[in-house]
Design an enzyme around this catalytic site. Structure first.
Site, PDB file in Angstrom:
ATOM      1  N   ASP A  18      29.210  22.012  52.908  1.00 58.04           N
ATOM      2  CA  ASP A  18      29.416  23.177  52.263  1.00 58.04           C
ATOM      3  C   ASP A  18      30.112  22.868  50.687  1.00 58.04           C
ATOM      4  O   ASP A  18      30.669  23.420  50.134  1.00 58.04           O
ATOM      5  CB  ASP A  18      30.392  23.986  52.962  1.00 58.04           C
ATOM      6  CG  ASP A  18      29.756  24.582  54.118  1.00 58.04           C
ATOM      7  OD1 ASP A  18      28.475  24.600  54.302  1.00 58.04           O
ATOM      8  OD2 ASP A  18      30.556  24.622  55.264  1.00 58.04           O
ATOM      9  N   LYS A  23      23.306  23.153  44.560  1.00 55.58           N
ATOM     10  CA  LYS A  23      23.250  23.333  43.273  1.00 55.58           C
ATOM     11  C   LYS A  23      22.979  22.155  42.572  1.00 55.58           C
ATOM     12  O   LYS A  23      22.101  22.003  41.527  1.00 55.58           O
ATOM     13  CB  LYS A  23      24.388  23.876  42.692  1.00 55.58           C
ATOM     14  CG  LYS A  23      24.754  24.101  41.261  1.00 55.58           C
ATOM     15  CD  LYS A  23      25.759  24.817  40.788  1.00 55.58           C
ATOM     16  CE  LYS A  23      25.936  24.499  39.140  1.00 55.58           C
ATOM     17  NZ  LYS A  23      27.030  25.251  38.432  1.00 55.58           N
ATOM     18  N   HIS A  46      21.945  25.675  52.089  1.00 54.66           N
ATOM     19  CA  HIS A  46      22.041  24.830  50.586  1.00 54.66           C
ATOM     20  C   HIS A  46      21.611  26.085  49.802  1.00 54.66           C
ATOM     21  O   HIS A  46      20.707  26.573  49.755  1.00 54.66           O
ATOM     22  CB  HIS A  46      21.025  23.846  50.424  1.00 54.66           C
ATOM     23  CG  HIS A  46      21.534  22.634  51.257  1.00 54.66           C
ATOM     24  ND1 HIS A  46      20.775  21.357  51.156  1.00 54.66           N
ATOM     25  CD2 HIS A  46      22.594  22.290  51.868  1.00 54.66           C
ATOM     26  CE1 HIS A  46      21.443  20.576  51.732  1.00 54.66           C
ATOM     27  NE2 HIS A  46      22.679  21.075  52.199  1.00 54.66           N
ATOM     28  N   THR A 246      28.831  16.322  63.422  1.00 50.68           N
ATOM     29  CA  THR A 246      27.535  16.831  63.802  1.00 50.68           C
ATOM     30  C   THR A 246      26.748  15.594  64.457  1.00 50.68           C
ATOM     31  O   THR A 246      27.357  14.400  64.538  1.00 50.68           O
ATOM     32  CB  THR A 246      26.529  17.330  62.654  1.00 50.68           C
ATOM     33  OG1 THR A 246      25.586  18.001  63.026  1.00 50.68           O
ATOM     34  CG2 THR A 246      26.509  16.316  61.441  1.00 50.68           C
ATOM     35  N   ARG A 312      35.392  30.006  56.195  1.00 53.35           N
ATOM     36  CA  ARG A 312      35.734  28.415  56.136  1.00 53.35           C
ATOM     37  C   ARG A 312      37.164  28.370  56.131  1.00 53.35           C
ATOM     38  O   ARG A 312      37.917  29.035  55.358  1.00 53.35           O
ATOM     39  CB  ARG A 312      34.992  27.787  54.828  1.00 53.35           C
ATOM     40  CG  ARG A 312      33.408  27.998  55.252  1.00 53.35           C
ATOM     41  CD  ARG A 312      32.794  27.391  54.004  1.00 53.35           C
ATOM     42  NE  ARG A 312      31.440  27.609  53.861  1.00 53.35           N
ATOM     43  CZ  ARG A 312      30.542  27.857  52.983  1.00 53.35           C
ATOM     44  NH1 ARG A 312      31.193  28.050  51.465  1.00 53.35           N
ATOM     45  NH2 ARG A 312      29.235  27.993  52.948  1.00 53.35           N
ATOM     46  N   LEU A 339      35.507  24.264  40.585  1.00 52.46           N
ATOM     47  CA  LEU A 339      36.731  24.186  39.721  1.00 52.46           C
ATOM     48  C   LEU A 339      37.306  25.555  39.043  1.00 52.46           C
ATOM     49  O   LEU A 339      38.685  25.812  39.262  1.00 52.46           O
ATOM     50  CB  LEU A 339      36.760  23.490  38.495  1.00 52.46           C
ATOM     51  CG  LEU A 339      37.858  22.941  37.666  1.00 52.46           C
ATOM     52  CD1 LEU A 339      38.722  22.007  38.387  1.00 52.46           C
ATOM     53  CD2 LEU A 339      37.581  22.168  36.405  1.00 52.46           C
ATOM     54  N   ASP A 340      36.468  26.400  38.954  1.00 54.80           N
ATOM     55  CA  ASP A 340      36.875  27.904  38.411  1.00 54.80           C
ATOM     56  C   ASP A 340      37.517  28.573  39.711  1.00 54.80           C
ATOM     57  O   ASP A 340      38.491  29.485  39.319  1.00 54.80           O
ATOM     58  CB  ASP A 340      35.655  28.732  38.132  1.00 54.80           C
ATOM     59  CG  ASP A 340      34.621  28.633  39.259  1.00 54.80           C
ATOM     60  OD1 ASP A 340      34.027  27.601  39.630  1.00 54.80           O
ATOM     61  OD2 ASP A 340      34.071  29.872  39.732  1.00 54.80           O
ATOM     62  N   SER A 420      31.465  21.660  38.004  1.00 52.72           N
ATOM     63  CA  SER A 420      30.667  22.981  38.197  1.00 52.72           C
ATOM     64  C   SER A 420      31.812  24.170  38.297  1.00 52.72           C
ATOM     65  O   SER A 420      32.843  24.092  38.632  1.00 52.72           O
ATOM     66  CB  SER A 420      29.931  23.282  39.642  1.00 52.72           C
ATOM     67  OG  SER A 420      29.408  24.421  39.694  1.00 52.72           O
ATOM     68  N   VAL A 421      31.725  25.190  37.088  1.00 55.15           N
ATOM     69  CA  VAL A 421      32.379  26.218  36.951  1.00 55.15           C
ATOM     70  C   VAL A 421      31.821  27.589  37.381  1.00 55.15           C
ATOM     71  O   VAL A 421      32.436  28.408  36.820  1.00 55.15           O
ATOM     72  CB  VAL A 421      32.847  26.381  35.577  1.00 55.15           C
ATOM     73  CG1 VAL A 421      33.937  25.088  35.320  1.00 55.15           C
ATOM     74  CG2 VAL A 421      31.858  26.205  34.738  1.00 55.15           C
ATOM     75  N   GLY A 422      31.047  27.502  38.179  1.00 52.33           N
ATOM     76  CA  GLY A 422      30.238  28.788  38.583  1.00 52.33           C
ATOM     77  C   GLY A 422      29.055  28.518  39.273  1.00 52.33           C
ATOM     78  O   GLY A 422      28.343  27.225  39.102  1.00 52.33           O
TER      79      GLY A 422
HETATM   80  P1  IMP Z   1      26.289  21.360  64.707  1.00 57.97           P
HETATM   81  O1  IMP Z   1      25.948  20.210  63.758  1.00 57.97           O
HETATM   82  O2  IMP Z   1      25.720  22.646  64.669  1.00 57.97           O
HETATM   83  O3  IMP Z   1      26.186  20.428  66.022  1.00 57.97           O
HETATM   84  O4  IMP Z   1      28.074  21.590  64.238  1.00 57.97           O
HETATM   85  C1  IMP Z   1      28.858  20.515  64.589  1.00 57.97           C
HETATM   86  C2  IMP Z   1      29.854  20.511  63.585  1.00 57.97           C
HETATM   87  O5  IMP Z   1      29.453  20.138  62.258  1.00 57.97           O
HETATM   88  C3  IMP Z   1      30.562  22.070  63.711  1.00 57.97           C
HETATM   89  O6  IMP Z   1      31.967  21.913  63.223  1.00 57.97           O
HETATM   90  C4  IMP Z   1      29.880  22.831  62.481  1.00 57.97           C
HETATM   91  O7  IMP Z   1      30.728  23.795  61.795  1.00 57.97           O
HETATM   92  C5  IMP Z   1      29.710  21.566  61.602  1.00 57.97           C
HETATM   93  N1  IMP Z   1      28.657  21.529  60.479  1.00 57.97           N
HETATM   94  C6  IMP Z   1      27.225  21.243  60.800  1.00 57.97           C
HETATM   95  N2  IMP Z   1      26.688  21.404  59.704  1.00 57.97           N
HETATM   96  C7  IMP Z   1      27.294  21.890  58.812  1.00 57.97           C
HETATM   97  C8  IMP Z   1      27.376  22.317  57.295  1.00 57.97           C
HETATM   98  O8  IMP Z   1      26.063  22.259  56.752  1.00 57.97           O
HETATM   99  N3  IMP Z   1      28.132  22.693  56.699  1.00 57.97           N
HETATM  100  C9  IMP Z   1      29.543  22.808  57.350  1.00 57.97           C
HETATM  101  N4  IMP Z   1      29.803  22.407  58.669  1.00 57.97           N
HETATM  102  C10 IMP Z   1      28.757  22.003  59.415  1.00 57.97           C
END
Ligand code: IMP
Length: 433
Positions: A18, A23, A46, A246, A312, A339-340, A420-422
């Protein structure tokens, strides 16, 4: 950074996902010919803002939004074909047609309904020890890939009779396993799944190909490839905060295998990070702010998951973690996002290292249990006021904000090329370095 002079480039997140990779990929796409997803699947989200319109893509590479570019799904992706086609239909409703500009590797593994079911059942059974997955079937799909006998690849869809037979065997095994392990009483129906997937296959038959050959020929012809990393380097299966990771290689190390290009292909690697750090799901997060400052960042930065909508976890910028993932991926340029969002705080913190119960750590370590126990070593800098969203050059940033990004740069050890500011493309400061 002169965007027009970049060679084959990869964009990866430096923390736990995330970071705003969407972007950056969108911004860079006009300078490349082919955009390639090489890891992850429907767990990624994305987000791209173009001309006041917001697009959230999970499986389609961001390159599909740019006319004249080829978007490619590589062998390292866990492909939920049904969801991908929903994305294709949603884009069509908004006038963006995904057709021959999309190529799908015949070697990508298919996320099947039993993978998603297994993800949910397994997490529920784990109780307090759960990983906090996105429930998109990612772990079970990659597990079957490694097991081989229970895996199904995109190319299998091209042989319907064999596919049906293979699926019957696997679904029977999954039903028995779920009943035995989780007391599940709702068996899945193999022939319904086969009908559904073969109908999807009819829509993508012309997109499925040997992408390895396609990349080889494209590179020979002088085309430029942009690799779009999903998730974030600290979620890397081998190098992240295991087991709270993951199931794919989310760092730049995943590019050669996950796309199918030689390891020597990459010439640049852009590490994307926010000006603070976030994490979704369980697992260590030393610089987490479980207080009103974390809440302030969450609200200002709209820190709610693109994929699951979960709030989050927010915290100070973890420079020690960014330094680790920068070295791991061989980052050549940094992009600092949001940054904003930090405007209005009296002071801003940076995590520069970690203190374990028995003394300081030499840096970030991938052992989740060790990282759970550490305290962050924090450094505070003066905050800044004012709205940064209309600032368009580094020099016009408030002095304290400039000082802050300079400090990040020196701690991480790589030049910041993009700020990036937005959310909009225009809200981007590019530095020639
Ligand atoms: P999974 O990829 O669904 O098996 O999740 C495993 C861990 O990775 C969990 O903590 C999810 O929240 C995290 N996760 C997987 N993909 C992303 C992503 O694109 N952004 C943020 N967290 C992710």
């Amino acid at each position: 950074m002169d965007l027009g002079k970049l060679g084959h480039t990869c964009v990866v997140g430096l923390h736990w996902g995330d970071e705003g990779k969407g972007k950056i990929v969108d911004l860079l796409t006009e300078h490349f010919d082919i955009v390639v997803r090489y890891n992850g699947g429907g767990n990624a989200g994305h987000t791209v803002h173009v001309n006041g319109q917001k697009f959230a893509l999970h499986l389609l590479p961001v390159g599909v939004l740019s006319p004249g570019k080829t978007a490619t799904i590589g062998p390292g992706v866990a492909l939920d074909l049904h969801r991908m086609l929903e994305e294709v239909s949603a884009l069509a409703e908004r006038g963006i047609i995904v057709g021959p500009n999309l190529k799908i590797s015949d070697r990508s593994h298919l996320v099947m309904p039993y993978h998603k079911k297994q993800d949910l059942l397994s997490e529920a059974a784990l109780g307090n020890s759960k990983i906090g997955t996105t429930a998109r079937g990612i772990g079970p799909c990659y597990a079957d890939k490694m097991l081989r006998a229970t895996a199904i690849r995109v190319g299998d869809l091209l042989h319907p009779d064999k596919f049906r037979e293979q699926l019957r065997r696997i679904v029977d095994l999954k039903n028995k396993t779920f009943a035995a392990l989780y007391n599940d009483r709702e068996p899945l129906n193999a022939s319904e799944i086969a009908d559904q997937y073969l109908a999807c296959a009819d829509r993508v038959r012309g997109n499925i190909c040997d992408t390895t050959r396609f990349f080889f020929e494209a590179i020979q012809a002088g085309k430029r490839l942009l690799f779009e990393g999903a998730n974030g380097a600290l979620l890397d299966i081998d190098h992240g905060t295991f087991p709270f990771v993951t199931s794919s290689t989310t760092s730049a190390l995943g590019v050669p295998a996950g796309a199918g290009v030689p390891a020597s292909t990459l010439t640049s690697c852009i590490g994307v990070t926010k000006a603070y750090t976030t994490r979704v799901g369980a697992g260590p997060f030393p610089s987490e702010l479980d207080n009103e400052i974390g809440q302030y960042i969450r609200e200002r930065g709209h820190e709610y998951g693109t994929t699951t909508g979960r709030p989050r976890r927010c915290g100070w910028f973890d420079a020690a973690a960014a330094q680790y993932s920068t070295r791991l991926s061989g980052i050549t340029h940094l992009a600092i996002m949001h940054l904003d969002t930090l405007s209005g705080l009296d002071r801003v913190g940076i995590c520069t290292g970690y203190r374990a119960p028995d003394g300081p750590l030499p840096g970030f370590v991938s052992d989740g249990a060790t990282m759970e126990q550490v305290q962050p070593v924090l450094e505070y800098l003066p905050g800044w006021k004012g709205d940064l969203r209309n600032v368009r050059s580094f020099d016009d940033l408030p002095r304290e904000a400039r000082h802050y990004v300079d400090r990040i740069e020196s701690l991480v050890g790589v030049r910041i090329a993009i700020l990036s500011v937005g959310p909009d493309r225009t809200q981007t400061l590019i530095r020639s370095i």
